[in-house]
Design a protein around this motif. Structure first.
Motif, PDB file in Angstrom:
ATOM      1  N   THR A   1       0.866  -1.391  -0.095  1.00 19.55           N
ATOM      2  CA  THR A   1      -0.195   0.089   0.004  1.00 19.55           C
ATOM      3  C   THR A   1       0.861   1.378   0.124  1.00 19.55           C
ATOM      4  O   THR A   1       0.380   2.256  -0.735  1.00 19.55           O
ATOM      5  CB  THR A   1      -0.992   0.049   1.258  1.00 19.55           C
ATOM      6  OG1 THR A   1      -1.675  -1.336   1.265  1.00 19.55           O
ATOM      7  CG2 THR A   1      -1.955   1.193   1.199  1.00 19.55           C
ATOM      8  N   PHE A   2       1.832   1.111   1.011  1.00 21.07           N
ATOM      9  CA  PHE A   2       2.766   2.391   0.857  1.00 21.07           C
ATOM     10  C   PHE A   2       4.163   2.026   0.696  1.00 21.07           C
ATOM     11  O   PHE A   2       4.596   0.915   0.756  1.00 21.07           O
ATOM     12  CB  PHE A   2       2.570   2.926   2.349  1.00 21.07           C
ATOM     13  CG  PHE A   2       1.469   3.073   3.128  1.00 21.07           C
ATOM     14  CD1 PHE A   2       0.632   4.069   2.585  1.00 21.07           C
ATOM     15  CD2 PHE A   2       1.168   2.308   4.125  1.00 21.07           C
ATOM     16  CE1 PHE A   2      -0.595   4.241   3.110  1.00 21.07           C
ATOM     17  CE2 PHE A   2      -0.200   2.409   4.879  1.00 21.07           C
ATOM     18  CZ  PHE A   2      -0.974   3.482   4.358  1.00 21.07           C
ATOM     19  N   LYS A   3       4.890   2.989   0.149  1.00 18.84           N
ATOM     20  CA  LYS A   3       6.342   2.957   0.316  1.00 18.84           C
ATOM     21  C   LYS A   3       6.622   3.894   1.644  1.00 18.84           C
ATOM     22  O   LYS A   3       6.130   4.942   1.890  1.00 18.84           O
ATOM     23  CB  LYS A   3       7.187   3.785  -0.857  1.00 18.84           C
ATOM     24  CG  LYS A   3       7.185   2.827  -1.932  1.00 18.84           C
ATOM     25  CD  LYS A   3       7.890   3.594  -3.308  1.00 18.84           C
ATOM     26  CE  LYS A   3       8.038   2.691  -4.249  1.00 18.84           C
ATOM     27  NZ  LYS A   3       8.557   3.715  -5.464  1.00 18.84           N
ATOM     28  N   ILE A   4       7.480   3.239   2.478  1.00 23.63           N
ATOM     29  CA  ILE A   4       7.792   3.809   3.838  1.00 23.63           C
ATOM     30  C   ILE A   4       9.108   4.744   3.709  1.00 23.63           C
ATOM     31  O   ILE A   4      10.267   3.883   3.453  1.00 23.63           O
ATOM     32  CB  ILE A   4       7.604   2.849   4.930  1.00 23.63           C
ATOM     33  CG1 ILE A   4       6.320   2.170   4.775  1.00 23.63           C
ATOM     34  CG2 ILE A   4       7.913   3.403   6.215  1.00 23.63           C
ATOM     35  CD1 ILE A   4       5.951   0.921   5.861  1.00 23.63           C
ATOM     36  N   TRP A   5       9.326   5.945   4.109  1.00 25.33           N
ATOM     37  CA  TRP A   5      10.436   6.612   4.205  1.00 25.33           C
ATOM     38  C   TRP A   5      10.428   7.179   5.661  1.00 25.33           C
ATOM     39  O   TRP A   5       9.510   7.646   6.254  1.00 25.33           O
ATOM     40  CB  TRP A   5      10.391   7.842   3.338  1.00 25.33           C
ATOM     41  CG  TRP A   5       9.570   7.585   1.926  1.00 25.33           C
ATOM     42  CD1 TRP A   5       8.313   7.321   1.489  1.00 25.33           C
ATOM     43  CD2 TRP A   5      10.465   7.772   0.846  1.00 25.33           C
ATOM     44  NE1 TRP A   5       8.384   7.172   0.114  1.00 25.33           N
ATOM     45  CE2 TRP A   5       9.649   7.324  -0.455  1.00 25.33           C
ATOM     46  CE3 TRP A   5      11.701   8.008   0.410  1.00 25.33           C
ATOM     47  CZ2 TRP A   5       9.831   7.433  -1.699  1.00 25.33           C
ATOM     48  CZ3 TRP A   5      12.203   7.974  -0.722  1.00 25.33           C
ATOM     49  CH2 TRP A   5      11.346   7.904  -1.778  1.00 25.33           C
ATOM     50  N   TYR A   6      11.777   6.605   6.131  1.00 23.20           N
ATOM     51  CA  TYR A   6      11.990   7.101   7.550  1.00 23.20           C
ATOM     52  C   TYR A   6      13.425   7.303   7.909  1.00 23.20           C
ATOM     53  O   TYR A   6      14.261   6.868   7.275  1.00 23.20           O
ATOM     54  CB  TYR A   6      11.512   5.829   8.411  1.00 23.20           C
ATOM     55  CG  TYR A   6      12.460   4.672   8.637  1.00 23.20           C
ATOM     56  CD1 TYR A   6      13.082   4.507   9.914  1.00 23.20           C
ATOM     57  CD2 TYR A   6      12.497   3.689   7.590  1.00 23.20           C
ATOM     58  CE1 TYR A   6      13.881   3.400   9.891  1.00 23.20           C
ATOM     59  CE2 TYR A   6      13.344   2.547   7.431  1.00 23.20           C
ATOM     60  CZ  TYR A   6      13.949   2.708   8.826  1.00 23.20           C
ATOM     61  OH  TYR A   6      15.228   1.301   8.845  1.00 23.20           O
ATOM     62  N   ASP A   7      13.478   7.771   9.143  1.00 29.75           N
ATOM     63  CA  ASP A   7      14.980   8.044   9.737  1.00 29.75           C
ATOM     64  C   ASP A   7      15.362   6.969  10.620  1.00 29.75           C
ATOM     65  O   ASP A   7      14.732   6.982  11.761  1.00 29.75           O
ATOM     66  CB  ASP A   7      14.704   9.396  10.270  1.00 29.75           C
ATOM     67  CG  ASP A   7      16.349   9.973  10.699  1.00 29.75           C
ATOM     68  OD1 ASP A   7      17.111   9.066  11.030  1.00 29.75           O
ATOM     69  OD2 ASP A   7      16.387  11.222  11.262  1.00 29.75           O
ATOM     70  N   SER A   8      16.289   6.250  10.349  1.00 30.66           N
ATOM     71  CA  SER A   8      16.797   4.893  11.272  1.00 30.66           C
ATOM     72  C   SER A   8      17.681   5.714  12.611  1.00 30.66           C
ATOM     73  O   SER A   8      17.779   4.850  13.465  1.00 30.66           O
ATOM     74  CB  SER A   8      17.372   4.009  10.468  1.00 30.66           C
ATOM     75  OG  SER A   8      18.904   4.687  10.028  1.00 30.66           O
ATOM     76  N   LEU A   9      17.916   6.928  12.344  1.00 26.69           N
ATOM     77  CA  LEU A   9      18.693   7.376  13.375  1.00 26.69           C
ATOM     78  C   LEU A   9      18.115   8.396  14.434  1.00 26.69           C
ATOM     79  O   LEU A   9      18.577   9.015  15.342  1.00 26.69           O
ATOM     80  CB  LEU A   9      19.990   8.235  12.759  1.00 26.69           C
ATOM     81  CG  LEU A   9      20.819   7.320  11.862  1.00 26.69           C
ATOM     82  CD1 LEU A   9      21.871   8.180  11.339  1.00 26.69           C
ATOM     83  CD2 LEU A   9      21.437   6.348  12.782  1.00 26.69           C
ATOM     84  N   GLY A  10      16.686   8.385  14.531  1.00 26.51           N
ATOM     85  CA  GLY A  10      16.151   9.207  15.655  1.00 26.51           C
ATOM     86  C   GLY A  10      15.068   9.991  15.164  1.00 26.51           C
ATOM     87  O   GLY A  10      14.995  10.964  16.011  1.00 26.51           O
ATOM     88  N   GLY A  11      14.582  10.117  13.954  1.00 22.22           N
ATOM     89  CA  GLY A  11      13.797  10.953  13.385  1.00 22.22           C
ATOM     90  C   GLY A  11      12.244  10.825  13.936  1.00 22.22           C
ATOM     91  O   GLY A  11      12.103   9.504  14.282  1.00 22.22           O
ATOM     92  N   ASP A  12      11.391  11.793  13.972  1.00 23.13           N
ATOM     93  CA  ASP A  12      10.148  11.443  14.503  1.00 23.13           C
ATOM     94  C   ASP A  12       9.091  11.478  13.479  1.00 23.13           C
ATOM     95  O   ASP A  12       7.967  11.795  13.787  1.00 23.13           O
ATOM     96  CB  ASP A  12       9.896  12.539  15.686  1.00 23.13           C
ATOM     97  CG  ASP A  12       9.913  14.091  15.166  1.00 23.13           C
ATOM     98  OD1 ASP A  12      10.238  14.256  13.969  1.00 23.13           O
ATOM     99  OD2 ASP A  12       9.392  14.819  15.863  1.00 23.13           O
TER     100      ASP A  12
END
Length: 1050
Positions: free
Chosen positions: A988-999
């Motif tokens: 459903t989604f492509k997930i974009w995230y910060d593995s180093l501590g993003g909120d």
């Protein structure tokens, strides 16, 4: 080799085509130039009005009664510069118009005390006034000739309706052929009386050369024209040299090279005095190479001449005097003027080094180095290890000197700054390059020089080595050497101190004490100190680009890398204990750390945790500590045995049994803390957590034997992953030993990748390899010695590398043979062919080849794909442009250093904001996220099940054991949330995230085909899904925003 040569020739041919103007552009230029020539020739004779340049005469100290003259039409007007020989190189398109001023405008002694320069300016003022009455120009600007303030020129921008000529201008340059007796302008004569010291006459070689340049400019232009006439390959070589120099902005500047001087050097090499090193049988590339070798040679030391070198004593004495006055000498064909008088010593040293390095690049780079030599921009920010800007605006020392005597004020300050920095930095810097474009961009000639020098001076430093740069103590002269010791103390002031060293020596010294993690700031401290002391500047006037990005990898104002020593010591202890175990069925034969923290490339290497000590807690217990602790992977291998099972699943069960036995032995023998799950075993000791994993080579053999089995194709097994990690860790460890700056560059690169939410798409090992390439194949630069320069080059590599058509080959130990490179290229072409034939086949868009992975299957097999890589490249390009601007110009308005790590949230279809106080490491959050647009879907309350901090010494945790029981090893709520999200909403989604501590988590709709009949209903449908996202992350998700529905794809 023949194929490479053919490829290079083809690329050069195409480059030359792109550089040259089309027929329509040439016709438009000819019409514009002809119109200007006619307009200037039609200017009537008139009395020149001094009011037009009153400030200019005032600052030159020329009395108005010495400047009066009657304007007369030019004796001749001719075209000079590149256009006259057909060597204009786009996009820099301009024409030099040489306006010969009549002799009648000058008196016999006007060459003295700047009277010539004042009348020259006044002559231009009359031309400017007359041209302003015409309608055939867009704008007119006053500029300096090669940054020489006393020699203004006019830039005339005609109206031309041709897209190719949007920035075209005509440069109007006065000349003074046969106006004065050249012998009166010998470099040994004084022609500026104010430059004398009392009764002592001081020669004015720069002032005299300035006038001689105008007197013989037309003859030298004709000399160049005659050389280049009907010699196409020579013209092509000039174009190539201009592109090469233009890409290296620090050598294509007022005190070094320009197109005219390059043509002069080429003319010299074709003539008898130059040894006829260039002949008509040569190709353009051969001429290019010969010229670079000549520039880098030591033939310059005795002085050169375009004309035959005279053997007369008089000429030899003149050459000796010239070599004392100027760092570089190349007399024109008349033997009167040094054509290279504007070159400074450091500029020429840089030019020679750059030429030699380019020849080296051609020899060592694939494809003859075409990309590195002609296409890569080696500008000031990327070339130098460190750049600093010095603001002299309003400086008392500078303002107390005359604007122009022999040399101009700004050139003298350049030399003074260079001298002070070179003395202060000593062998820490192999090149100190100072350049100051002193002229204002919008110069009003009537204001004189009052706005000159307002822009900061730019200084570039090429450093020697980490060992020298990070040295804590500089040893000066011995105490008994009174004269040298006094000079040392005068230069260093309060920083100088007398010390006794271990060998008994007593000497003057300077000491720059600091903790290891701050040693990269030593150069900054030295530079700020010596510049402030010797030029009476505040530290606010000196901006040294070195630590402005440290905030992104620091915690609590300190770099966590400072704990690396204790980590390595703890690992050594663990390794020894593991090898000593003798109560397990098979002894442990090797122990290897695999985590990035061990090779100094982890953005946040772990600091000792107060709850992870065998004998209680740490000595200094903080009030709070983190709940989560990340274990560091350690791979172990057991001694050989023929009793291992043959089934892969049984092998894994056997390894788990071994690990449990190892834990038991560690606990029994040393009382170590161990914990085990079905998948992994953790060992806790001396503040750190380690995750033990066993590599069994028989599993690798089984996998290789089943390589053709479709059922295992594309899968990554534990032993295979461990083997790849082992190979990678060994290589990177070796590289880090050779290049100590490497680790900090990788950390910034990883932080940038994560900050822009690319953590899902690029493995950290891939980032390490990309950065490794910058150090192993640095051309056209040298390997970076500072983190900011290395980071800038990383961004440029990400944005400019031709990922579609070239593999990135990372040969860390120099092991690859031509056969290996051929094999890698074949693998690359095969992968591209497969993806073209079948779009369902995932082939690496980013092809990274190493000795352990020639097919790029280890880290970039599936991700990033082409679409994501394009997005990465666009972000990198934007960040590189901003970083370059910050280094060269400083912060301006909203664009600050922090912006490099702020990602735009409007590039996603939906955004999920997490509760910052529920992140596993809240202290790593750079900037709390906020959304000012889109539809606010849900607002969630923070849960109470998880707290990222444990209170010690009372409060929530009443005892040490109670506190330790709350410790969570290898727990990351963000990763668990993402796993749940993927499971709940597959495809459903492509997930974009910060593995180093993003909120923040970005979501983009991953729908291949879709039909929408009612947009409102579709939006409702997607908002419903986003509410489901909030439910999955209940207690962890703070808010969800809907930004846009997916686009219809047919």
């Amino acid at each position: 080799m023949v194929l490479e040569t053919d490829s290079m020739d083809f690329k050069v041919e195409e480059l030359l085509k792109d550089l040259q103007l089309g027929p329509s552009a040439n016709k438009a230029i000819d019409r514009a130039v002809s119109s200007i020539i006619d307009a200037i020739n039609n200017i009537p004779d008139q009395e020149a009005d001094l009011e037009h340049a009153f400030g200019f005469f005032r600052d030159l100290r020329v009395p108005s009664n010495k400047v009066n003259f009657k304007f007369k039409s030019p004796e001749s007007i001719c075209i000079g510069g590149s256009y006259s020989i057909g060597c204009v190189a786009k996009p820099d398109i301009n024409v030099d118009l040489l306006i010969r001023m009549p002799k009648e405008c000058f008196h016999e002694k006007d060459y003295m005390n700047h009277i010539y320069h004042a009348k020259r300016c006044l002559y231009l003022c009359v031309i400017e006034k007359s041209l302003k009455s015409l309608t055939l120009f867009r704008k007119m600007e006053w500029r300096t000739f090669q940054n020489e303030a006393r020699k203004p020129v006019i830039h005339f921008y005609p109206v031309i309706k041709n897209a190719e000529l949007s920035e075209f201008f005509i440069r109007i340059i006065p000349t003074a052929s046969s106006v004065f007796n050249a012998s009166r302008l010998s470099i040994s004569r004084n022609n500026v009386r104010a430059f004398n010291q009392g009764d002592t006459s001081r020669a004015t070689p720069y002032y005299n050369s300035s006038i001689l340049e105008d007197m013989f400019m037309e003859e030298n232009v004709d000399f160049v024209k005659n050389t280049f006439t009907e010699w196409k390959t020579l013209r092509d070589a000039l174009l190539l040299l201009k592109v090469w120099a233009r890409n290296r902005t620090s050598i294509y500047t007022h005190d070094c090279l320009n197109g005219y001087l390059i043509s002069i050097i080429l003319s010299y090499l074709t003539a008898g005095p130059g040894g006829n090193q260039i002949n008509r049988s040569m190709k353009a590339l051969q001429i290019f190479r010969v010229t670079l070798k000549f520039i880098s040679s030591n033939l310059w030391t005795k002085g050169l001449s375009l004309g035959p070198l005279s053997q007369s004593k008089l000429f030899n004495e003149e050459m000796i005097r010239c070599l004392k006055a100027f760092p570089v000498v190349l007399y024109d064909a008349t033997g009167h003027t040094n054509l290279l008088f504007c070159l400074t010593r450091t500029a020429f040293a840089e030019l020679q080094e750059e030429a030699a390095w380019t020849v080296n690049c051609i020899d060592k780079c694939r494809g003859g180095g075409f990309e590195e030599v002609f296409m890569t921009k080696a500008d000031f920010a990327a070339k130098f290890d460190a750049c600093l800007r010095i603001n002299f605006k309003g400086n008392a020392i500078i303002n107390s000197s005359e604007f122009c005597l022999d040399e101009e004020r700004w050139g003298l300050v350049e030399k003074d700054v260079q001298s002070v920095l070179q003395q202060g930095l000593s062998d820490r810097a192999k090149l100190v390059r100072v350049t100051w474009g002193s002229a204002p961009s919008n110069w009003n000639i009537n204001e004189g020089y009052e706005n000159f020098g307002e822009e900061p001076m730019l200084v570039g430093l090429l450093l020697s080595s980490e060992e020298k740069c990070f040295r804590l103590v500089d040893i000066g002269p011995h105490a008994e050497n009174n004269e040298e010791a006094a000079k040392f103390r005068k230069f260093w002031g309060d920083k100088a101190e007398l010390r006794r060293f271990r060998d008994g020596t007593i000497a003057e010294s300077t000491v720059w004490e600091c903790p290891p993690w701050q040693r990269h700031l030593i150069m900054k401290r030295i530079t700020e100190y010596v510049i402030s002391k010797h030029f009476l500047l505040s530290q606010g006037d000196i901006v040294y680009a070195v630590d402005q990005l440290d905030f992104s990898i620091h915690l609590g104002g300190k770099d966590p890398i400072s704990s690396s020593t204790s980590l390595l010591e703890t690992f050594e202890t663990l390794s020894k204990r593991l090898r000593l175990l003798d109560d397990i069925p098979l002894r442990i034969s090797s122990v290897q750390p695999l985590d990035a923290a061990f090779r100094h490339t982890a953005v946040f290497p772990p600091e000792p945790h107060p709850l992870v000590y065998e004998k209680g807690s740490a000595k200094n217990v903080p009030k709070f500590t983190t709940t989560c602790i990340k274990p560091l992977t350690v791979m172990i291998q057991l001694e050989g045995s023929g009793s291992w099972p043959l089934d892969a699943k049984v092998i894994e069960k056997t390894k788990v049994a071994f690990l449990l036995k190892i834990c038991e032995s560690l606990q029994d023998r040393w009382g170590m803390l161990c914990s085990a799950t079905e998948d992994e075993v953790h060992v806790l000791m001396e503040g750190y957590a380690f995750s033990l994993k066993i590599l069994h080579e028989r599993s690798l053999l089984l996998l290789r034997n089943q390589a053709g089995n479709d059922s295992i194709k594309g899968k990554r097994y534990i032993d295979e992953e461990l083997f790849l990690c082992s190979q990678h860790a060994s290589m990177i460890n070796g590289l880090n030993g050779r290049y100590p700056t490497y680790g900090s560059v990788v950390r910034l690169a990883k932080r940038w990748i994560s900050s822009h939410l690319f953590s899902s798409f690029l493995e950290e090992e891939a980032i390490e390899l990309i950065v490794a390439y910058l150090f192993l194949r640095p051309f056209p630069y040298h390997a970076p010695l500072t983190r900011i320069t290395g980071f800038l080059r990383f961004l440029r590599l990400m944005s400019n590398y031709d990922w579609n058509f070239s593999p990135l080959i990372i040969d860390i130990n120099g092991d690859f043979t031509p056969q290996d490179e051929w094999e890698i290229n074949e693998n690359f072409l095969s992968s591209r062919k497969s993806s073209e034939e079948n779009v369902q086949i995932l082939e690496p868009a980013m092809f990274l080849a190493t000795t352990y992975d020639k097919t790029s299957e280890a880290w970039t097999k599936c991700l990033p794909n082409g679409e994501i890589l394009k997005r990465m490249a666009a972000y990198a390009r934007s960040s590189a442009d901003l970083l370059t601007k910050l280094i060269l110009q400083g912060q301006n308005g909203p664009y600050t250093w922090e912006c490099l790590f702020r990602t735009p949230m409007n590039n996603y279809d939906a955004v999920v904001i997490l509760h910052p106080d529920k992140l596993p490491y809240p202290q790593r959050l750079l900037f709390p996220s906020s959304i000012s647009h889109g539809k606010h879907v849900i607002q969630g309350k923070a849960g109470e099940d998880f707290n990222p901090f444990i209170q010690l010494g009372g409060g929530a945790a009443q005892s040490f054991e109670d506190a330790r029981s709350k410790l969570l090893v290898n727990f990351d709520p963000t990763m668990f949330f993402l796993e749940d999200l993927t499971e709940e909403f597959p495809e459903t989604f492509k997930i974009w995230y910060d593995s180093l501590g993003g909120d923040a988590i970005g979501l983009t709709w991953d729908l291949k085909k879709r039909k929408r009949e009612n947009e409102d209903e579709s939006e409702t449908e997607f908002i419903k899904k986003l509410k489901g996202v909030g439910e999955v992350g209940k207690g962890f998700v703070k808010s969800v925003y809907f930004l846009r529905a997916p686009k219809v794809q047919v």
